[in-house]
Design an enzyme around this catalytic site. Sequence first.
Site, PDB file in Angstrom:
ATOM      1  CB  CYS A 226      -0.914   0.037   1.225  1.00  0.00           C
ATOM      2  SG  CYS A 226      -1.899   1.558   1.248  1.00  0.00           S
TER       3      CYS A 226
ATOM      4  CB  CYS B 168      -1.787   4.531   4.567  1.00  0.00           C
ATOM      5  SG  CYS B 168      -3.296   4.065   3.689  1.00  0.00           S
ATOM      6  CB  SER B 169      -0.716   0.480   6.683  1.00  0.00           C
ATOM      7  OG  SER B 169      -1.811   1.077   7.362  1.00  0.00           O
TER       8      SER B 169
HETATM    9 FE    FE Z   1      -3.388   2.080   2.858  1.00  0.00          FE
END
Ligand code: FE
Length: 181
Positions: free
Chosen positions: A82, A85-86
């Site tokens: 990603c 972000c995560s």
């Molecule tokens: Fe993300």
Amino acid sequence: MLLEKGYVDPAALDLIVETYETKIGPRNGARVVARAWTDPAFKARLLADGTKAVAEFGFGGRQGEHLQVVENTHDLHNLVVCTLCSCYPWSVLGLPPVWYKSAPYRAKAVMDPRGVLGDFGVFLPPSTRIRVWDSTAELRYLVLPMRPEGTEGWSEERLADCVTRDAMIGTGLARRPGDAA
Ligand code: FE
């Protein structure tokens, strides 16, 4: 701050964290992969609609709403990141590892995926293409790793033990018989 101000019930927060740490984790994804390795009809359903297929196991809910499963072959290796972000498929892999959220992984995965694989000790033949999938809040990915050779006739349970978290992110391969656990 939220706890201090009384906006969040600490017991509820603990329960959520504990659930994702212990009850929901890569073991869920490993069961899905093992089923796909042994049941061609399930594999077809999984690749056609990941969200629906993992719901057959009762896996779903938050952070796993739209799941796409991408299959590794000798010609194509899939790697998930990603960049923003995560985002991560919680329903089948639990909480993301720290490195998945790190800026170096997020940047290098798209610029030099083969280098990232090398960092993880994975060296693929030059003829194997690498495809990088950038996750979003709406769409998350699960890698279906290749079934290791020498596992013919194995039960789903035994096969699931070969399926590591990293193999389902694409930074690893499924364990082969005889590999150290
Ligand atoms: Fe993300």
